[in-house]
Design a protein around this motif. Structure first.
Motif, short mmCIF file in Angstrom:
data_model
loop_
_atom_site.label_atom_id
_atom_site.label_comp_id
_atom_site.label_asym_id
_atom_site.label_seq_id
_atom_site.Cartn_x
_atom_site.Cartn_y
_atom_site.Cartn_z
N LEU A 1 35.08 31.04 49.62
CA LEU A 1 36.39 30.70 49.08
C LEU A 1 37.46 30.64 50.17
N LEU B 1 33.33 36.86 40.36
CA LEU B 1 34.66 36.24 40.33
C LEU B 1 35.60 37.00 39.41
N LEU C 1 33.70 35.62 49.05
CA LEU C 1 35.02 35.47 49.65
C LEU C 1 34.97 34.58 50.89
N ARG D 1 42.19 39.08 44.21
CA ARG D 1 41.69 38.43 45.43
C ARG D 1 41.19 37.01 45.18
N ALA D 2 41.20 36.56 43.94
CA ALA D 2 40.83 35.19 43.60
C ALA D 2 41.49 34.85 42.27
N ARG D 3 41.65 33.56 42.03
CA ARG D 3 42.23 33.13 40.75
C ARG D 3 41.61 31.82 40.32
N LEU E 1 36.87 39.91 41.35
CA LEU E 1 37.85 39.48 42.34
C LEU E 1 39.17 39.13 41.68
N GLU E 2 39.11 38.50 40.52
CA GLU E 2 40.35 38.15 39.81
C GLU E 2 41.09 39.40 39.37
N ALA F 1 41.03 31.25 46.56
CA ALA F 1 41.36 32.58 47.07
C ALA F 1 42.29 32.43 48.26
N TRP G 1 37.87 27.80 41.33
CA TRP G 1 38.29 29.09 41.84
C TRP G 1 38.81 28.95 43.26
#
Length: 406
Positions: free
Chosen positions: A339, A365, A336, A373-375, A368-369, A387, A385
């Motif tokens: 990102l 990841l 994180l 929290r991430a995409r 997180l997705e 965030a 990726w």
């Protein structure tokens, strides 16, 4: 160069990408392709910028090594913006040598700055320091001088030298103002803001205390034995004892630090180190083995003695024990932190920066997705990726860093 090329280059130097494109948007000659590529990079269209710069380099060919080398440097900067970190730096090194041989010191310095910023992203702080030291200070434009000072400030912050970082940011601010580029001035302002935000927390029996980077620096220089959960190791008097690759030993050290000056029970140590709440004799036997390993590892710093209910950490010379924990506690905290810079990262670049496998990064990841929290954006090789930014604190202490052993 003709008048349109000159006017376009002047527009790009001041950050006016649209003004530059108005003059050369329909031209296909190599100089125009190179300037169009730089303009597209300034507008954030990095794949298109890279394509144009490669076309320009091919157009110049071996017979025009100087403009070709400039295209290689520009493409390297685009690759850095795209977080394409797994490309070999040899092409950039060759371009820098060509530029120096033709006395183009300004573009050679830009190439070195790109190399230094790449090394910072990968946590290779010693290499970044050496690269920045090779810059010719008197041959930098105001914009490049500001970028160089920003890099020096980041290097100082990563090494927890906040006084040096403040001085570098002051110089960066003056250079950015002289350059008159708003985006550069905003970047300097953002960097200054890092100094005022919490960077870590000091946890103790009565609770915890948020610490800025300068306060972390003061703690590390206080002579205390610091159990550093940000970079996972033990610190004292400038010496660093890494435990990032020995998670069980670090979990035990952290549990002992949390209990200090009291002892930690065997049940608590087993729960923290082995992730079980129902210990049996095999866990107790394993605990004795791992405590023995930690005792040997920490021998230059402290003793670990058995008590009636567990073990206690006793630093040498009656030193204080301080537990430093990150502002964000998560199994993916380092990921994180990378990102959080707002750039779109590939899994290969993240794996390279974290010094781990792509499969490990892909699993993290995916978690997180799932948590939002991430995409991911794009598909297949073009997948990147991103965030949301982490606000309220700085992630400097979570970024990768190759720290010297004690």
């Amino acid at each position: 160069m003709d008048a349109l090329i000159n006017a376009s280059a002047r527009a790009l130097a001041t950050g006016d990408a649209l003004g530059a494109l108005k003059r050369i948007a329909l031209r296909e000659d190599p100089p125009a392709l190179a300037l169009r590529g730089i303009a597209m990079a300034q507008l954030g269209e990095h794949p298109r910028a890279r394509e144009l710069l490669r076309r320009a380099a091919r157009g110049f060919g071996a017979r025009e090594p100087l403009p070709r080398a400039r295209c290689v440097v520009a493409e390297a900067e685009v690759a850095l913006a795209m977080r394409d970190l797994d490309a070999t730096p040899r092409a950039l090194e060759g371009a820098i040598a060509t530029l120096e041989a033709h006395a183009d010191h300004l573009n050679a310095s830009q190439g070195r700055l790109i190399a230094a910023r790449r090394q910072l992203l990968l946590g290779r702080l010693d290499a970044a320091a050496a690269t920045l030291a090779a810059l010719a200070r008197g041959r930098l434009s105001p914009a490049l001088a500001a970028i160089a000072q920003l890099a020096r400030a980041e290097l100082a912050l990563r090494g927890l030298r906040t006084g040096m970082a403040r001085a570098a940011l002051e110089r960066a601010g003056r250079a950015a103002t002289q350059a008159g580029i708003p985006a550069l001035m905003a970047e300097v302002a953002d960097a200054r803001g890092l100094l005022a935000r919490p960077a870590a927390r000091r946890r103790h029996a009565d609770g915890e205390q948020a610490l800025r980077l300068d306060e972390v620096e003061a703690l590390l220089g206080s002579g205390a034995l610091v159990i550093d959960a940000c970079r996972r190791g033990l610190r004292r008097d400038g010496a660093w004892y890494p435990l990032a690759r020995r998670p069980v030993l670090f979990a035990l050290a952290r549990a002992l630090a949390e209990a200090w000056p009291d002892d930690a029970s065997r049940e608590h140590l087993i729960a923290q180190a082995f992730r079980t709440r129902d210990p049996d004799e095999t866990h107790r036997a394993r605990l004795r083995v791992e405590i023995g390993r930690l005792r040997a590892f920490a021998a230059p710093l402290a003793r670990i003695e058995a008590s009636a209910r567990g073990f206690v950490l006793i630093p040498h010379d009656a030193r204080e024990v301080a537990l430093l924990v990150p502002p964000l506690e998560s199994e993916q905290a380092e990921l994180l932190a990378l990102l959080a810079d707002g750039a779109a990262w590939s899994t290969s670049a993240l794996a390279l920066a974290l010094d781990t496998s792509q499969r490990t990064v892909q699993r993290a990841l995916a978690e997180l997705e799932t948590d939002g929290r991430a995409r991911a954006i794009g598909r297949a090789r073009a997948q990147r990726w991103v965030a949301p930014p982490l606000t309220g604190f700085t992630t400097i202490l979570l970024l990768p860093a190759a720290l010297p052993a004690g």
